[in-house]
Scaffold this active site. Structure first.
Site, PDB file in Angstrom:
ATOM      1  N   LYS A  89       0.844  -1.196   0.000  1.00  0.00           N
ATOM      2  CA  LYS A  89       0.000   0.000   0.000  1.00  0.00           C
ATOM      3  C   LYS A  89       0.880   1.246   0.000  1.00  0.00           C
ATOM      4  O   LYS A  89       1.942   1.251   0.643  1.00  0.00           O
ATOM      5  CB  LYS A  89      -0.901  -0.040   1.246  1.00  0.00           C
ATOM      6  N   SER A 164      -9.863   1.363   2.519  1.00  0.00           N
ATOM      7  CA  SER A 164      -8.994   2.205   1.734  1.00  0.00           C
ATOM      8  C   SER A 164      -7.875   1.451   1.017  1.00  0.00           C
ATOM      9  O   SER A 164      -7.264   1.991   0.104  1.00  0.00           O
ATOM     10  CB  SER A 164      -8.367   3.262   2.636  1.00  0.00           C
ATOM     11  N   SER A 188     -10.093  -1.248   6.595  1.00  0.00           N
ATOM     12  CA  SER A 188      -9.493  -1.037   5.277  1.00  0.00           C
ATOM     13  C   SER A 188      -8.740  -2.218   4.690  1.00  0.00           C
ATOM     14  O   SER A 188      -8.321  -2.154   3.531  1.00  0.00           O
ATOM     15  CB  SER A 188      -8.559   0.167   5.317  1.00  0.00           C
TER      16      SER A 188
HETATM   17  N1  GLN Z   1     -13.422   3.397   5.881  1.00  0.00           N
HETATM   18  C1  GLN Z   1     -12.956   3.752   7.187  1.00  0.00           C
HETATM   19  C2  GLN Z   1     -12.594   5.217   7.191  1.00  0.00           C
HETATM   20  O1  GLN Z   1     -12.850   5.847   6.241  1.00  0.00           O
HETATM   21  C3  GLN Z   1     -11.773   2.918   7.574  1.00  0.00           C
HETATM   22  C4  GLN Z   1     -10.547   3.310   6.870  1.00  0.00           C
HETATM   23  C5  GLN Z   1      -9.349   2.521   7.264  1.00  0.00           C
HETATM   24  O2  GLN Z   1      -9.452   1.445   7.865  1.00  0.00           O
HETATM   25  N2  GLN Z   1      -8.191   3.070   6.965  1.00  0.00           N
HETATM   26  O3  GLN Z   1     -12.084   5.734   8.127  1.00  0.00           O
END
Ligand code: GLN
Length: 501
Positions: A89, A164, A188
């Site tokens: 990532k 994400s 995510s």
């Molecule tokens: N979708 C969640 C957020 O927007 C989790 C994101 C994540 O785990 N980085 O915060």
């Protein structure tokens, strides 16, 4: 030789190196070719690193030659991830790459050191293919918040892959890579795993060092693997786990041989395993009826395999989303203060004084969701509101932690869906942040409690993959992976997406 990457695993790659069926360079070239052929339509990568990949592959091949010359046993002496094409990532630092977090503000940032988890994967023989697309600074559930544009779901290119860590999920599910790493603050890793039909694991908080991974919510973030099968995820977890002097929150618990635990579980079966289906989460509004039924069927499979199945309620978890959207942004607003156009990344070209420079650089550099999170967090932490919001959210978090602890007195594994719905269309939710936030309703409580959890593909709904979430107690990754492996065998989900065949 033509190599079908969708059929390869950590074990078969290593076996093939040991039997001289292929070289690490051939495997790596096959991966790079596949990325070149598919990434225009998938956009899994922000940056592909052929030089780094081929150099790492050549180092593995040199090691093969060295072991042979010394009369050694290749099968025993090759490193555990030898020659495995791996994607990272784009919030994880690796020298020789840019680390942009899919943000304009870091678009020119070159890593000056290595993230520990990445370094450990490479030291175990993994081959770095490049850096994967993500929601900016990991804010989001679709990769649509990326400054480089969204990634596309290999099962249906008009749909999101989740987020994400969407790019990392796409790289593995489309067989560009065999392994990838993502980070999970509220879901995510697991949610994109569900939407792309990949095995996706969030380790216990403290299991894997966070050093070198750009922080979102420091008390929630954890790095973990995507894979096409449970044993591969176990190999990756072993390679990256363990205490790190550079991260004071990484724990000294011994690192077991997770892949061995997976193999043992397959032999020993599920007898005696206590599995709790989280009833009130299954009755939640907004859960797709077909996903609900499939989750109940999965619990039926557990029972059929000899597990002791029961029901559990986690009533405080209904407040998890609200608590998370205070705590997460509060920590993010503090972590993102360092991006000021002076120390990192892109700087506004015109400014009247230093304050103006900060303001302009940040206004130009951050996308709308990052600005929303910074404002939300700053507001929640401001003197007059601190107790009402942040203090209250922390109290809710404590109750959630206790609720999970109590549940784990009676159960080894808790079961929920991973995501309330299958992959949605690109653009479908981007106008309404609240419906997007709801995508993580099942995953967020686990980050607040710090437990380990993973997505296991559990079948298809209307041509799209759906996943079940298994949750285990802190540092019970062996139990978690073991249960997942047995389930995987029983379900027999084909993780090869149509476009990859
Ligand atoms: N979708 C969640 C957020 O927007 C989790 C994101 C994540 O785990 N980085 O915060």
């Amino acid at each position: 030789m033509s190599i079908d990457l969708s059929k390869l695993s950590v074990r078969t790659i290593r076996d093939g190196l040991a039997s001289k069926t292929w070289s690490a360079r051939e495997i790596t070239q096959a991966s790079l070719d596949r990325i070149a052929a598919t990434d225009e339509s998938l956009h899994a990568f922000n940056q592909v690193t052929p030089e780094l990949a081929l150099a790492a592959a050549d180092a593995v091949d040199a090691r093969v030659a060295e072991i042979e010359a010394a009369g050694g046993d290749l099968a025993a002496e090759l490193p555990p991830l030898a020659g495995v094409p791996t994607a990272f990532k784009d919030n994880m630092n690796l020298r020789g790459t840019r680390t942009t977090c899919s943000s304009k503000i870091l678009s020119n940032y070159e890593s000056v050191y290595d993230c520990t988890a990445v370094r450990r994967m490479l030291d175990a023989g993994a081959v770095p293919l490049g850096k994967c697309n993500m929601d900016e600074f990991a804010f989001g559930s679709s990769t649509e918040n990326s400054a480089t544009g969204p990634s596309h779901n290999p099962w249906d290119l008009d749909r999101v892959p989740g987020g994400s860590s969407g790019g990392s999920a796409v790289a593995v599910s489309s067989a560009q890579a065999v392994l990838s790493l993502g980070s999970d603050t509220g879901g995510s890793i697991r949610q994109p795993g569900a939407l792309t039909g990949t095995v996706a694991l969030k380790p216990t908080y403290g299991r894997v060092s966070r050093y070198g991974c750009v922080a979102f919510g420091s008390s929630l973030d954890q790095i973990g693997p995507f894979a096409r099968n449970v044993e591969d995820a176990a190999h990756a977890l072993k390679a990256m786990s363990g205490q790190d002097p550079m991260d004071a929150t990484s724990m000294s618990n011994p690192v077991p041989d997770y892949a061995a635990a997976v193999r043992a579980a397959k032999v020993d079966g599920m007898k005696g395993l206590r599995v709790g289906i989280v009833r009130d989460m299954l009755d939640m509004d907004g859960l797709d009826g077909r996903i609900k039924r499939r989750t109940e069927e999965v619990v039926g499979i557990f029972a059929m395999l000899g597990a002791e199945v029961g029901e559990v309620d986690l009533p405080t978890s209904q407040h998890a989303l609200s608590a998370y959207y205070i705590i997460g942004p509060a920590e993010a607003s503090s972590n993102l203060a360092r991006f000021d156009g002076v120390r990192y990344g892109v700087r506004a070209t015109e400014a009247e004084d230093v304050m103006d420079l900060y303001l302009r650089s940040r206004a130009e550099g951050f996308g709308p969701e990052s600005i929303r999170r910074i404002m939300l967090g700053t507001y929640a932490l401001s003197a007059g509101y601190y107790d009402a919001y942040y203090g209250q959210a922390q109290r809710a978090r404590t109750l959630i932690i206790r609720e999970f602890a109590e549940a784990f007195e009676n159960y080894d594994i808790l079961v929920t869906p991973t995501s309330p719905e299958p992959a949605f269309k690109i653009g479908e939710k981007s106008a309404d942040p609240l419906t997007m936030y709801l995508n993580d309703i099942f995953t967020i409580p686990v980050n607040l409690a710090g437990n380990c959890a993973m997505n296991v593909p559990m079948g298809m709904v209307k041509g799209l993959p759906v996943g079940v979430q298994l949750i285990a107690n802190h540092f019970s990754e062996e139990t978690l992976l073991g249960a997942a492996a047995i389930l995987e065998t029983e379900i027999g989900f084909d993780t090869t997406p149509p476009r990859a065949q």
